[in-house]
Design an enzyme around this catalytic site. Sequence first.
Site, mmCIF file in Angstrom:
data_model
loop_
_atom_site.group_PDB
_atom_site.id
_atom_site.type_symbol
_atom_site.label_atom_id
_atom_site.label_comp_id
_atom_site.label_asym_id
_atom_site.label_seq_id
_atom_site.Cartn_x
_atom_site.Cartn_y
_atom_site.Cartn_z
ATOM 1 N N SER A 38 73.341 17.157 73.718
ATOM 2 C CA SER A 38 72.585 16.412 74.739
ATOM 3 C C SER A 38 72.976 14.944 74.846
ATOM 4 O O SER A 38 72.460 14.237 75.712
ATOM 5 C CB SER A 38 71.086 16.491 74.431
ATOM 6 O OG SER A 38 70.674 17.823 74.363
ATOM 7 N N CYS A 126 50.846 23.206 64.191
ATOM 8 C CA CYS A 126 49.935 23.128 65.352
ATOM 9 C C CYS A 126 48.653 23.950 65.155
ATOM 10 O O CYS A 126 47.546 23.472 65.439
ATOM 11 C CB CYS A 126 50.662 23.568 66.622
ATOM 12 S SG CYS A 126 51.730 24.999 66.420
ATOM 13 N N GLY A 157 54.671 27.301 71.612
ATOM 14 C CA GLY A 157 54.744 26.979 70.190
ATOM 15 C C GLY A 157 56.089 27.300 69.574
ATOM 16 O O GLY A 157 56.428 26.807 68.505
ATOM 17 N N HIS A 234 47.071 27.259 71.929
ATOM 18 C CA HIS A 234 46.794 28.297 70.932
ATOM 19 C C HIS A 234 45.283 28.558 70.842
ATOM 20 O O HIS A 234 44.485 27.629 70.963
ATOM 21 C CB HIS A 234 47.253 27.845 69.544
ATOM 22 C CG HIS A 234 48.738 27.732 69.371
ATOM 23 N ND1 HIS A 234 49.650 28.238 70.268
ATOM 24 C CD2 HIS A 234 49.474 27.164 68.374
ATOM 25 C CE1 HIS A 234 50.879 27.996 69.825
ATOM 26 N NE2 HIS A 234 50.799 27.343 68.690
ATOM 27 N N ASN A 307 48.723 23.196 71.876
ATOM 28 C CA ASN A 307 49.580 23.061 70.684
ATOM 29 C C ASN A 307 50.621 21.964 70.823
ATOM 30 O O ASN A 307 51.092 21.422 69.835
ATOM 31 C CB ASN A 307 50.262 24.392 70.369
ATOM 32 C CG ASN A 307 50.934 25.011 71.579
ATOM 33 O OD1 ASN A 307 50.257 25.401 72.535
ATOM 34 N ND2 ASN A 307 52.251 25.106 71.565
HETATM 35 N N1 LIG Z 1 56.181 23.747 70.018
HETATM 36 C C1 LIG Z 1 55.118 23.458 69.290
HETATM 37 O O1 LIG Z 1 53.953 23.753 69.647
HETATM 38 C C2 LIG Z 1 55.260 22.708 68.017
HETATM 39 C C3 LIG Z 1 54.108 22.238 67.398
HETATM 40 C C4 LIG Z 1 54.223 21.545 66.204
HETATM 41 C C5 LIG Z 1 55.471 21.336 65.661
HETATM 42 N N2 LIG Z 1 56.589 21.810 66.280
HETATM 43 C C6 LIG Z 1 57.889 21.521 65.662
HETATM 44 O O2 LIG Z 1 58.585 20.581 66.457
HETATM 45 C C7 LIG Z 1 59.989 20.855 66.386
HETATM 46 C C8 LIG Z 1 60.546 21.039 67.788
HETATM 47 O O3 LIG Z 1 59.898 22.101 68.422
HETATM 48 P P1 LIG Z 1 60.074 22.392 69.970
HETATM 49 O O4 LIG Z 1 59.097 23.447 70.283
HETATM 50 O O5 LIG Z 1 60.077 21.119 70.755
HETATM 51 O O6 LIG Z 1 61.574 23.016 69.990
HETATM 52 P P2 LIG Z 1 62.651 22.993 71.171
HETATM 53 O O7 LIG Z 1 61.978 22.991 72.480
HETATM 54 O O8 LIG Z 1 63.589 24.075 70.837
HETATM 55 O O9 LIG Z 1 63.403 21.569 70.997
HETATM 56 C C9 LIG Z 1 64.190 21.281 69.874
HETATM 57 C C10 LIG Z 1 64.647 19.814 69.915
HETATM 58 O O10 LIG Z 1 65.355 19.525 68.716
HETATM 59 C C11 LIG Z 1 66.657 19.035 69.038
HETATM 60 N N3 LIG Z 1 67.623 19.463 68.049
HETATM 61 C C12 LIG Z 1 67.925 20.725 67.664
HETATM 62 N N4 LIG Z 1 68.908 20.710 66.740
HETATM 63 C C13 LIG Z 1 69.221 19.412 66.544
HETATM 64 C C14 LIG Z 1 70.159 18.749 65.708
HETATM 65 N N5 LIG Z 1 70.982 19.414 64.898
HETATM 66 N N6 LIG Z 1 70.228 17.393 65.778
HETATM 67 C C15 LIG Z 1 69.420 16.706 66.600
HETATM 68 N N7 LIG Z 1 68.508 17.264 67.415
HETATM 69 C C16 LIG Z 1 68.405 18.616 67.366
HETATM 70 C C17 LIG Z 1 66.974 19.668 70.384
HETATM 71 O O11 LIG Z 1 67.998 18.930 71.007
HETATM 72 P P3 LIG Z 1 69.004 19.652 72.081
HETATM 73 O O12 LIG Z 1 68.215 19.732 73.369
HETATM 74 O O13 LIG Z 1 70.122 18.711 72.140
HETATM 75 O O14 LIG Z 1 69.337 20.993 71.512
HETATM 76 C C18 LIG Z 1 65.609 19.523 71.068
HETATM 77 O O15 LIG Z 1 65.423 18.190 71.502
HETATM 78 C C19 LIG Z 1 60.147 22.066 65.471
HETATM 79 O O16 LIG Z 1 60.387 21.598 64.165
HETATM 80 C C20 LIG Z 1 58.789 22.725 65.545
HETATM 81 O O17 LIG Z 1 58.506 23.470 64.394
HETATM 82 C C21 LIG Z 1 56.516 22.474 67.449
#
Ligand SMILES: NC(=O)c1ccc[n+]([C@@H]2O[C@H](COP(=O)([O-])OP(=O)(O)OC[C@H]3O[C@@H](n4cnc5c(N)ncnc54)[C@H](OP(=O)(O)O)[C@@H]3O)[C@@H](O)[C@H]2O)c1
Length: 329
Positions: A38, A126, A157, A234, A307
Amino acid sequence: MKVAVVGATGMVGEVMLKVLAERNFPITELLLVASERSVGKQLNYKGEAHTVIGLQTAVDAQPDIAIFSAGGDTSLDWAPKFAEAGTTVVDNSSAWRMDPTKKLVVPEINASELTAEDKIIANPNCSTIQLVMALNPLHKKYQMKRVVISTYQSVSGTGVKAVKQLENEMAGIQGEMAYPYPINRNALPHCDVFLENGYTKEEMKLAREPQKILDDRKFSISATAVRIPTSGGHSESVNVEFQNDFELSEVRKLLNETSGVTVQDNPDTNTYPMPIYAHDKDDVFVGRIRRDETQRNTLNMWIVSDNLRKGAATNAVQIAEYLVENKLV
Ligand SMILES: NC(=O)c1ccc[n+]([C@@H]2O[C@H](COP(=O)([O-])OP(=O)(O)OC[C@H]3O[C@@H](n4cnc5c(N)ncnc54)[C@H](OP(=O)(O)O)[C@@H]3O)[C@@H](O)[C@H]2O)c1
């Protein structure tokens, strides 16, 4: 404050930017960080375009605060590098949550534990956050013995890939799968990976994180986590056995008086929390509050929250606000 948002292109990252802007977080310089895929992309914050940068460039810029939502592996590798550069990291992944040297914080409950020495601070799962927001005032008053929880968790999530899977299935398009099975018109008793004990990692997060946040290991939690085809938030069916008896009216009053909790509970008017209405809100909504008629001192309730907001972005920004207000960064 020089602030880095790591994982800015993701599901949580997008809401993080929205919440930072809405709450007018005191940002003097904003660094938007994602994977090498990105780097160079443009994202908007408060109407201004920002170019996405890589992790090393962000470490070199020595931000005051870095809010990570980029998966556990990225946090394990990079949070210590930011911390060494003097940055305070607030991490949304599960990487540091159960590390005894790191604080696991829901600001309404235990932000006062934070000190300037805390360089990596963990944001809880979450499902855990919305659970403890409702349990904390009741635990203080009646002392929990055992909690049995079943979750009904939104595809948001899991991240962007899962939301896309649901959208594709609803539109009849064959696409990439985030889950091993279809999610539309389905319910998967499978959130995160399976562990040796037969539980999923999500279920064990729900069992262990509340004890750390509430600083009490005398109660136990048994969880079943289920993914359903909703995208707003959630939901949780929660059965709580207390040491002491309670009055339902007092339970409602305690929850109503809790900052960040809203009671929606009136069977006469079909009033109860639902994810579609919790979407884009910061509160944790509690309803269907009723006595378990099969067991002493036991309560049933239904807890719903967005969440991506209180379950992730809002809680992380509240931690950052606490750090700034208390001059801990
Ligand atoms: N979704 C939820 O409700 C929720 C709630 C609490 C916590 N979380 C946590 O928050 C985190 C992200 O979740 P999400 O739902 O937002 O996932 P997501 O939509 O898949 O987004 C992942 C993000 O991480 C970046 N990323 C992935 N690999 C990377 C790397 N090697 N170096 C730097 N950046 C990297 C991605 O960048 P690119 O776009 O460049 O791939 C993207 O910005 C996870 O750890 C998850 O467990 C999520």
